[in-house]
Design a protein around this motif. Structure first.
Motif, PDB file in Angstrom:
ATOM      1  N   LEU A 175     -37.567 -14.535 -54.512  1.00  0.00           N
ATOM      2  CA  LEU A 175     -38.233 -15.554 -53.696  1.00  0.00           C
ATOM      3  C   LEU A 175     -37.952 -15.400 -52.204  1.00  0.00           C
ATOM      4  N   VAL A 176     -36.715 -15.128 -51.839  1.00  0.00           N
ATOM      5  CA  VAL A 176     -36.370 -15.072 -50.416  1.00  0.00           C
ATOM      6  C   VAL A 176     -37.149 -13.975 -49.686  1.00  0.00           C
ATOM      7  N   PRO A 177     -37.205 -12.732 -50.181  1.00  0.00           N
ATOM      8  CA  PRO A 177     -38.023 -11.725 -49.489  1.00  0.00           C
ATOM      9  C   PRO A 177     -39.504 -12.090 -49.452  1.00  0.00           C
ATOM     10  N   LEU A 178     -40.015 -12.689 -50.531  1.00  0.00           N
ATOM     11  CA  LEU A 178     -41.425 -13.070 -50.552  1.00  0.00           C
ATOM     12  C   LEU A 178     -41.723 -14.128 -49.498  1.00  0.00           C
ATOM     13  N   PHE A 179     -40.872 -15.145 -49.409  1.00  0.00           N
ATOM     14  CA  PHE A 179     -41.104 -16.187 -48.413  1.00  0.00           C
ATOM     15  C   PHE A 179     -40.801 -15.689 -47.005  1.00  0.00           C
ATOM     16  N   ALA A 180     -39.879 -14.753 -46.858  1.00  0.00           N
ATOM     17  CA  ALA A 180     -39.646 -14.166 -45.541  1.00  0.00           C
ATOM     18  C   ALA A 180     -40.892 -13.427 -45.063  1.00  0.00           C
ATOM     19  N   PRO A 224     -29.404 -17.363 -51.026  1.00  0.00           N
ATOM     20  CA  PRO A 224     -30.130 -18.620 -50.846  1.00  0.00           C
ATOM     21  C   PRO A 224     -30.190 -19.091 -49.393  1.00  0.00           C
ATOM     22  N   ASP A 225     -29.282 -18.558 -48.555  1.00  0.00           N
ATOM     23  CA  ASP A 225     -29.217 -18.982 -47.152  1.00  0.00           C
ATOM     24  C   ASP A 225     -29.746 -17.907 -46.211  1.00  0.00           C
ATOM     25  N   ALA A 226     -30.350 -16.859 -46.766  1.00  0.00           N
ATOM     26  CA  ALA A 226     -30.724 -15.690 -45.963  1.00  0.00           C
ATOM     27  C   ALA A 226     -32.171 -15.722 -45.485  1.00  0.00           C
ATOM     28  N   ILE A 263     -36.130 -20.952 -37.900  1.00  0.00           N
ATOM     29  CA  ILE A 263     -36.467 -20.717 -39.304  1.00  0.00           C
ATOM     30  C   ILE A 263     -35.193 -20.809 -40.129  1.00  0.00           C
ATOM     31  N   ASP A 264     -35.234 -21.589 -41.217  1.00  0.00           N
ATOM     32  CA  ASP A 264     -34.011 -21.813 -41.981  1.00  0.00           C
ATOM     33  C   ASP A 264     -34.350 -22.129 -43.434  1.00  0.00           C
ATOM     34  N   GLY A 274     -33.459 -17.147 -36.433  1.00  0.00           N
ATOM     35  CA  GLY A 274     -33.261 -17.178 -37.880  1.00  0.00           C
ATOM     36  C   GLY A 274     -31.881 -17.692 -38.226  1.00  0.00           C
ATOM     37  N   LEU A 275     -31.810 -18.931 -38.693  1.00  0.00           N
ATOM     38  CA  LEU A 275     -30.524 -19.529 -39.045  1.00  0.00           C
ATOM     39  C   LEU A 275     -30.116 -19.131 -40.458  1.00  0.00           C
ATOM     40  N   GLY A 276     -28.807 -19.124 -40.685  1.00  0.00           N
ATOM     41  CA  GLY A 276     -28.319 -18.889 -42.038  1.00  0.00           C
ATOM     42  C   GLY A 276     -27.420 -17.673 -42.138  1.00  0.00           C
ATOM     43  N   ASN A 277     -26.919 -17.478 -43.337  1.00  0.00           N
ATOM     44  CA  ASN A 277     -25.993 -16.392 -43.650  1.00  0.00           C
ATOM     45  C   ASN A 277     -26.752 -15.271 -44.355  1.00  0.00           C
TER      46      ASN A 277
END
Length: 290
Positions: A271-276, A111-113, A176-177, A103-106
Motif C-alpha cells: 500500500l505505501v508504495p502505491l499511495f506514494a 507504516p510511517d514511510a 505529506i504524512d 515528507g514527514l515520517g520515518n
C-alpha cells in the motif's frame, strides 16, 4: 469519546451534531469526495480539529484501482489540491509559483514511510533548469525534502522545515504524512487534504510543534493517507459485533490504563508504495502550469 484518536476530520464530525460545521458530499468517477468546513472556534473545540477546510477522497476499491489504473484517482486529488492551493495563497499556479514539499515520517518504518516515499517520487524543478513535464504539462518550481525524525536527527521537524522555508521562499508548503484513523475501513482507502497545516505525531499522541502558517510564515497544506489504527479500535469493533457498548467510562479507563499500540494492514508493504506513487502523481497534476 476523547480516547478515539484520529487525524481524519470525517471521523470527528457528525453531520448536524453541532453548529459551525458545513459538510457536502459528491461522487466523481465512483469516488466519494467529502468537503468539511469548520467555521467557528466553538465547533473546532467540539470536533477537536482547527478551523479550516478538509477534503477527503475515498477510493471505491483502492487496491484494485491503484494496481490497475490510478489515473482517475490522481486527477480527482490533483484538482482538489490545486483549488485549495490557489485559494490559500491567492495566486495562480504559474512557472514562477514555488512549492516546498515536505515528507514527514520515518523512512525505515513502513507504516510511517509514506511522506518520505512520496517526496522521493516528486520531480524537483527548483534548480534553474527547464521544468520537466508531468501528466498535465510543465511543472512549477518544486523543492522537496524529508526532515527525518527527531530521534534520529536530534533536531525538531519544525526547526528543519523553517530552515528550508527560509532557503526556498515558497509560496506554499505541502506536508505529506501517514495518518492515524479510528475506523479500519479508512485504512489505505482515503486521502485527506486540509488547509490547517499539521501537528506531526498527533495521531499517535506524540504531537510536537505544529507546522502551519503561524509557525512557518507561509500557508501550509497537508496531504495524507491513514495507515494505522489504535488497538482500542480493534477491541471496540469486536465489542460492537457482540452488541457491547464501547463508549463507556469503563472502556475508556481500560484504554487509558492498559497497553496501547497501533495496527496496520497486512498489505502495508504494498500500500505505501502505491499511495506514494498516487500522491506524487496528484501533486504533479496539481502543480503543472499547462
Amino acid at each position: 469519546m476523547g480516547f478515539w484518536r484520529s487525524d481524519l476530520a470525517r471521523e470527528c464530525v457528525v453531520e448536524g451534531a453541532c453548529t459551525g460545521v458545513v459538510m457536502s458530499t459528491r461522487e466523481i468517477a465512483g469516488h466519494e469526495v467529502l468537503h468539511v468546513q469548520i467555521k467557528t472556534e466553538a465547533a473546532a473545540r467540539a470536533v477537536g480539529k482547527p478551523c479550516g477546510r478538509y477534503v477527503t477522497v475515498t477510493c471505491p476499491s483502492p487496491m484494485q484501482d491503484l494496481l490497475v489504473d490510478s489515473g482517475a484517482t490522481a486527477r480527482i486529488i490533483g484538482v482538489e489540491l490545486r483549488e485549495m492551493a490557489e485559494r490559500m495563497t491567492g495566486k495562480r499556479v504559474t512557472p514562477a509559483f514555488t512549492l516546498l514539499a515536505v515528507g514527514l515520517g520515518n523512512a525505515d518504518m513502513t507504516p510511517d514511510a509514506l511522506g518520505p516515499a512520496a517526496v522521493r517520487r516528486l520531480p524537483v524543478t527548483r534548480n534553474g533548469e527547464m521544468a520537466p513535464l508531468c501528466a498535465s504539462g510543465a511543472l512549477c518550481r518544486i523543492a522537496a525534502f524529508s526532515p527525518g525524525v527527531t530521534a534520529a536527527t536530534g533536531l525538531k521537524t519544525s526547526e528543519l522545515v523553517r530552515g528550508a522555508v527560509a532557503a526556498a521562499c515558497p509560496d506554499l508548503v505541502l506536508v505529506i504524512d501517514a495518518l492515524a484513523a479510528r475506523e479500519t475501513a479508512h485504512l489505505g482507502a482515503t486521502v485527506q487534504l486540509c488547509d490547517t497545516g499539521i501537528l506531526p505525531g498527533s495521531g499517535i499522541g506524540r504531537g510536537s510543534e505544529a507546522l502551519d502558517e503561524g509557525t512557518l510564515g507561509v500557508p501550509v497544506l497537508s496531504l495524507g493517507v491513514p495507515t494505522a489504527v489504535g488497538s482500542e479500535t480493534l477491541v471496540g469493533d469486536a465489542l460492537l459485533r457482540f452488541g457491547i457498548d464501547r463508549d463507556t467510562a469503563e472502556f475508556a479507563d481500560l484504554v487509558h490504563n492498559g497497553k496501547s499500540f497501533f495496527v496496520t494492514p497486512t498489505e502495508i508493504d504494498l500500500l505505501v508504495p502505491l499511495f506514494a506513487d498516487l500522491l506524487a502523481d496528484a501533486v504533479g497534476r496539481a502543480f503543472s502550469t499547462t
